[in-house]
Each structure stands twice: as C-alpha cells, then as structure tokens.
Design an enzyme around this catalytic site. Structure first.
Site, PDB file in Angstrom:
ATOM      1  N   ASP A  30      -4.947  14.872   9.681  1.00  0.00           N
ATOM      2  CA  ASP A  30      -5.452  14.119   8.518  1.00  0.00           C
ATOM      3  C   ASP A  30      -6.203  12.873   8.982  1.00  0.00           C
ATOM      4  O   ASP A  30      -5.944  11.757   8.522  1.00  0.00           O
ATOM      5  CB  ASP A  30      -4.287  13.738   7.593  1.00  0.00           C
ATOM      6  CG  ASP A  30      -4.777  13.368   6.196  1.00  0.00           C
ATOM      7  OD1 ASP A  30      -5.946  13.678   5.870  1.00  0.00           O
ATOM      8  OD2 ASP A  30      -3.996  12.777   5.430  1.00  0.00           O
ATOM      9  N   GLY A  60       0.832  -1.207   0.000  1.00  0.00           N
ATOM     10  CA  GLY A  60       0.000   0.000   0.000  1.00  0.00           C
ATOM     11  C   GLY A  60       0.854   1.240   0.000  1.00  0.00           C
ATOM     12  O   GLY A  60       2.088   1.203  -0.086  1.00  0.00           O
TER      13      GLY A  60
END
Length: 775
Positions: free
Chosen positions: A584, A468
């Site tokens: 975030d 990922g």
C-alpha cells in the site's frame, strides 16, 4: 481498433406540451370526476387522466390490458410509481438492440450516431438515480450529448472465447464487465446519443443490448437471465421552469402550508417544485392540500415512548407522571425514586418506591400521618425483648458482612481482570510476541507496555489527542517516558483488524531503517491491541504535496524524498531476513519529519514472502490508482507490485495530480496519460510548473524511470534495488552540477523507454490500468 455500429437509445420517450412553462394551474377547479387511481397506482394532481384534471404536460392514460388497469405516460411509457414529495415518476423504458435496424423516426444525426431529442418540458432523467447498462460481449457503448465529440459516459463488456456459445456469459450480478457493464448517466440533457464499438478479434455475435435502469433497482434483475424487454427508469419533473420568487411563495403552491423549492434537475435551466411544510403532508398543488400530520398515530416515524400530544405542525412527547428523561427513545423515561426526595413528595415514614409512584406508611410500632413531620406516634410497649435481641444480632451479622464484603469484592474483581487480560493476550496473538521476545531480548525490553501507561500518555484516549487515522486504525499523540509517541488503536473490533495489527508488530519489530517508521512497543491488555511508535511531527507527503497555491515541495526535496522511499523499499525487499512487501505504497503513507526526511508507515497490509518464493497469492489489498493491475487481476503479490505503486508515487510528485481521482480529457488515468505524453514528447503538458522551473534537466530521466516502474508486465519493471541505484546516480548528478568540467554520468535510456511506451498502451491494456471503470 473498433468497428462502429449505431443504434437509437430511447431514453425518454416523452414530448412536453409547448405551453408548459406559461400554462395556468387548474388545481383550484379539479373536481370529483377526476380519476384518482389506476390499478394500484395513485394519480395525484398535477397528474391526471381527464381534461381539466391535470396540469399541461402531466397527462397520463389508464388503459385496461387483459382486464388489468395499467397507467401510461403519454401513451408510451408504463408508469410504475408517482412520488409527489420527491418529484419523481418511475416508468419502464424499452431496451435498445444493436442488431436492430435504425428507425428513421428517431432522427438520424449520421449513420454512426443516432439520438432522440427531448422538447423543453417538465421531465428529465433523475440525477444520480439512473445508469447505463450494456449486456453483450466484446463491445463498448458510448453515451454522448448533442454531438459525437461530447462523450458523457461509457462502459465496455467482454466475454471469454472458451465459453462463448452465442449466449451471454454473465460472470456476476453486479455487472463488473464480464458479459455486462454499467456506467452513470449525467442527467438534465435535452438529447442523448448512443454509439456501439466492437472490438477487433471478437468471437461474439453482432447482438448487444442497452438499457437505462434505476440504479437502486438494478440488483432485482439478475444478469444471468438477461436480456429483458424493459427496465425501470426514474424521471424527475418540475411544476414550472421558473425559479422560486425571492419574497413570496410560488403561485403553483396553492396550499396554505406549503413552500417553494428550486430544482437542479435540468442542466442550464431553472425550475421549481412545491412541498408541504414540516409537520404537514399531502398535496401542495391544491387548495388545503397540506394537512397536519397526527404524529402520535405513527410512532414508527415519530418515536414517542411516553405521553404523545398532537399539535398544529408538530407534536409534544413527554414522560408519564412519575417518570423523567427522554421520551423519544426506548427506555428513555426513568422512574423517579420519590423516596430519595422526602421533602418534595412528603413522606416522613417508611417509603417504598413503585413504578411511576410511591407508597408511604408509618414504621412498625407507630401510627399516624406519615406525610407530615412528627406525624407517626410511637405505640407504648411495642418493642418486646425478643425483637430487641433479633435486631441486635442482625446488626452484628450485617457489620461483619460489611467489613468482609469489600475485600471479597476486590479479590473477585482482580481475578476477573486477570482472566480478561489473559483472554485478550491469547486473542491478540500474545504467543507470537512471546516467541519474538525469546528470539531477541532487545525487543522484549522495549516492546511490552502496560495499559495504565498508555491511558496516562493519552489522557484516557481523549479526542483532542487524535492526530489522524488510516485504513487500519486511529492514531493518538502521547507522552511516554518523556518521549512524544504515536499510539495506534484499531477502529473496529474484528479478527481481521487484530490480525493486521499483529502483522504490523511482527514486521516492524524486525525492521531498523532510517526511512521506515520505528516501532517502540505494543500493549495487548485490551480487547483492541495498541501499537506505540515514534511520532513523526510534520504530517504526510500527501498533505505537503497537495497544498493550495502554485508552490509546494521544492524539486530538490521531491527528488530526495523519492530516493529515501526507494531506499526503504529496497531494504524491505532485499535486506531483511525475510522479504517484506508493503502492498500500500502511496503519498499518505509516507510521513515527513521536521527535516522533511521520508518515513514509510502503515504496515497493516504488508506481507512476509518466504525467501525461496518470488510471490504469493493473497486477497487484494491496496489503493486504487496506486494498485498494480497485474496483482489486481491475478491476485499474485510480487516485489514488482510495490515497484508499480512506487512509479505512480513518482508521477504524483512530478505532476501534483492525485492518482485515485485524476482523469484526462480523454478519460485516461494518470499512469496511461503520463506515459502517452512522454511518448509524444509533450511531457511539459502535465508536469508541475514548479518542477519545470526547478528541474535542471533531471525531469526527463525521472519521468522515464516512473514509466519503467509502471509497465504492465511485472517482469519488465526494474527491482527496487535497481531503482535505488538509478536515483542515487541522479541525486549525485544533481549535487555535482556545480563542477566546472563536464560530468559524465550513466543515465536511463530515455529514448528507448519513449519508443516502447508508444507500443505498450493498447486500448485493452488501458482499460485494465484504469481503476475507475465500473466494476
């Protein structure tokens, strides 16, 4: 509320010929009398000026104004360019002023909405090429389809009262909403209607100007000098409204090297165009119009850095004699070393390689034919004693050099590697890591990991080990010290990415919480710093939540995950030595282990906040849809910015809607639509059906908490510690529902939140919260 003002939007001032769809093609009879150019614009068939030179519906007019020829489409729109392969025509379209009276010749639908109908024909607005541009102040322009209820695009422009002096105060050339705004225009409709809405309390004049403009040319028209008389627009056309035949080419494609291709420009109807086959160029609508391309004459388009030979419909490119390789790229042809292949190139003497060839001769002291075995014959007495001595001494010297050279070379290489590691160590803020190690010996024992260990753990960063990546790097799966680990490597070697990596090291090295991903170590011996942290095997919350089908995570798991994320943020905000703001928070940054325990990750954008400060001004970082609007507009980061993102995450868990793409039927984002439904008592319209079935009465309180966390003003939001306590209470209630006596728990004043929601979201605040408005 708005005050409505209307105007006619002259998007496409064209009227197609009634017989367009069934008109015969005169391409085979086009003669030399046809005008081929008007000024610097070429006029290819099916376009034409004189009768018999154009296909019906494609007539143009060449008019001389002040001695300069100008091409017009239907005597109305000035033509900028005709692109035959792309099937487009670029024209100028006049602006629309709000203050002008509404001409009745455009066709009035009612006094609030006015539009221009377009007959069926070859032209429409090119999809994805044009934009709606509004220049004005405190006004919203709405572009609609066939009626007022069909809103297809809109944008709003604002101006400051302080700087208002009856001129447009344009903030920047990108039309971000200050003085001007822009929005996409869906193409293919037969009618476009325009409506203005003025905001109450505006200090601007009544004038506003609307354009339709080619998006690729928009940057060529600086907003500071607006308005202009007209701007360029891209139109797309089809040669016929029918689709391509399934077993043959279209009758409109007259050239023998052409083919038919369907077009999707017209919404709800068919149509096609003709194209020249690959390797051919020209006009497919006339006989023999597609000509073979001599690719060798255009090396910038058809690269060939060797010998180029044109063929019918293509070309051959190969390396010259004596070279091999790929002739289509620079330096792709490599010289053949003929001396390495004496049998193939017949040289049994002294061979000297030359670019593209070689030179072969007999050794000194011999003579004969060096191209055959045994062809060089030794000359008697050709080796005097001084030559023998010279060769012997030279051989001894070469032997000494050969023995010493490997040791010297290795020592130089080791020194070079050492200097390179020292350079990377300083560049990667190794001094900061040393300071952390000196303050905490536990960190020092586990933090420093060598590059050799990293390469062994990842099979030299094999692509199959990639699992990922995020906004700050690529993640590899590896085996280090008999433990499965995740290794993050920066995507781009720029200082900002390196600073973000070191920022994550500094933050995670001091964080120890079961719901925060655990940092195991780092490597600073490479140009790109590497992070090693615990491997979370079960993917992200985003992938578990947004799966195909109606069943996702259970309500009990969702409520527990929300509580675990709240615990992690509460710890970062209030339990660390210096508060840490994540910046975030989103579902893709929440990892889940095999037991679905939440782990907050990706601290590359996080910031330390001095304990005596409540916030700090920073460059904007985060993800639209989750981003705190007050932080976005002010640049001031506070703990309430994470609270807002957490509230959006709760809404995402309740609804299974993606915050960064969700839009309601009215164009509202997830936050505003969710709050409105809660205030209207219609929350069931958006909640995930699985949650409704499994919720057991907790949904209303969790939804009210999400709305409290996403209030517009940061001071009206709870702290993450308060959120954690509220969710702890709800979690205890959920686990204790089996008790026989009624359980008395403190709860959130849901009704008060609902009443406040109904007052909170005005139209102005709604626009601030929406991240999808054009900027």
């Amino acid at each position: 509320m708005f005050s409505a003002v209307s105007a006619a939007l002259l998007l496409l001032p064209l009227v197609a010929a009634a017989a367009f769809a069934a008109a015969p093609s005169p391409a085979s009879t086009v003669g030399r009398h046809c005008t081929s150019r008007c000024g610097n614009i070429s006029i290819p068939y099916p376009f034409g000026v004189e009768p018999g030179c154009y296909r019906p519906g494609f007539d143009v007019t060449c008019i001389k104004e002040d001695g300069t020829p100008t091409l017009f489409l239907r005597n109305i729109s000035e033509v900028i360019d005709i692109n035959l392969p792309n099937g487009t025509v670029d024209v100028y379209v006049e602006r629309v002023d709000q203050s002008l009276p509404v001409p009745r010749t455009y066709g009035i639908i009612n006094w609030d909405v006015v539009g221009l109908y377009i007959d069926e024909g070859p032209f429409t607005l090119a999809p994805a090429r044009n934009k709606l541009l509004v220049v004005g102040c405190d006004v919203q322009a709405l572009l609609m389809g066939s009626d007022e209820a069909d809103i297809i695009s809109t944008c709003a422009a604002f101006c400051s009262r302080i700087f208002w002096n009856n001129t447009y105060q344009v903030g920047s050339d990108d039309c971000s909403g200050i003085g001007c705004c822009q929005a996409p225009i869906p193409a293919g409709l037969k009618v476009y209607l325009l409506q203005f809405r003025r905001f109450n309390g505006s200090y601007s004049s009544d004038q506003a100007t609307v354009y339709v403009v080619d998006a690729e040319r928009l940057s060529s028209f600086p907003m500071g000098v607006a308005p202009w008389g007209a701007l360029p627009v891209v139109l797309e056309w089809v040669i016929s409204t029918s689709t391509c035949p399934s077993n043959s080419t279209s009758p409109e494609c007259l050239s023998s090297n052409s083919f038919c291709q369907n077009s999707t420009a017209f919404r709800g109807t068919g149509g096609h165009r003709c194209h020249c086959a690959q390797g051919y160029d020209g006009n497919p609508y006339v006989l023999d119009g597609c000509k073979d391309i001599d690719e060798c004459k255009y090396p910038e388009v058809y690269p060939c850095f060797g010998d180029c030979n044109n063929t019918v419909g293509g070309y051959l490119c190969k390396c010259p004699l004596g070279f091999v390789g790929d002739a289509s790229i620079p330096t792709g042809c490599k010289d053949v070393d003929e001396c390495l292949h004496p049998d193939a190139y017949a040289c049994y003497g002294i061979c000297e390689n030359l670019p593209g060839s070689f030179h072969c001769q007999c050794p000194q002291g011999t003579y004969g034919d060096p191209t055959t075995k045994g062809g060089c014959i030794t000359i008697k007495n050709s080796f005097p004693g001084w030559k023998v001595a010279l060769i012997a001494s030279s051989g001894f010297i070469l032997l000494i050099v050969a023995l010493v050279a490997p040791f010297v070379t290795r020592k130089i290489q080791l020194q070079r590697v050492k200097r390179l590691k020292e350079k990377f160590f300083k560049q990667n803020h190794g001094l900061l890591l040393q300071q952390l190690i000196s303050q905490n010996t536990d960190i020092g024992e586990r933090m420093i990991i060598t590059l050799r260990e990293i390469e062994k753990a990842t099979d030299n960063f094999d692509k199959s080990r990639e699992v990922g990546g995020g906004g700050h790097g690529v993640v590899y799966k590896g085996l280090l010290h008999l433990h499965v680990v995740a290794i993050k490597k920066s995507k781009i070697v720029v200082q900002r990415e390196i600073d973000d990596f070191i920022n994550e090291v500094a933050i995670l090295s001091q964080v120890n919480h079961r719901n925060v991903v655990k940092l195991l170590g780092c490597c600073l011996e490479t140009e790109v710093p590497l992070l090693v942290y615990e491997f979370i095997s079960n993917g992200t919350l985003y992938h578990h939540l947004h799966v195909e089908g109606p069943i996702s995570l259970s309500w009990d798991d969702r409520l527990r995950i929300v509580l675990e994320v709240a615990r992690a943020l509460s710890y970062l905000h209030s339990a660390t030595s210096m508060p840490i703001y994540h910046r975030d928070i989103k579902s893709s940054n929440v990892l889940l282990d095999d037991g679905l325990t939440a782990k907050v990750s990706d601290f590359g954008a996080s910031r330390y906040i001095p304990i005596d400060q409540t916030g700090v001004n920073t460059a904007i970082q985060g993800t639209f849809g989750y981003l705190d609007p007050m932080y976005y507009y002010t640049g001031r980061l506070t703990d309430k910015s994470d609270v807002f993102s957490f509230g959006v995450l709760v809404m995402e868990l309740l609804t299974r809607k993606k915050p960064f793409v969700y839009r309601s039927d009215d164009g509202d984002g997830l936050v505003s639509h969710f709050a409105s439904l809660l205030g209207e008592g219609k929350l069931g319209d958006i909640i995930d059906p699985q949650v409704l079935e499994e919720g057991n009465g907790d949904i209303q309180e969790v939804a009210a908490l999400a709305v409290m966390c996403t209030k517009l003003k940061g001071e009206d939001r709870p702290t993450m510690r308060e959120v954690e306590l509220i969710l702890e209470n709800l979690r205890i209630k959920t686990e204790a529902r089996s008790c026989r006596a009624p359980c008395n728990w403190d709860h959130i004043p849901v009704q008060g939140v609902i009443q406040e929601v109904s007052r909170q979201y005005t139209m102005e605040e709604e626009m601030m919260l929406s991240a999808s408005y054009p900027r």
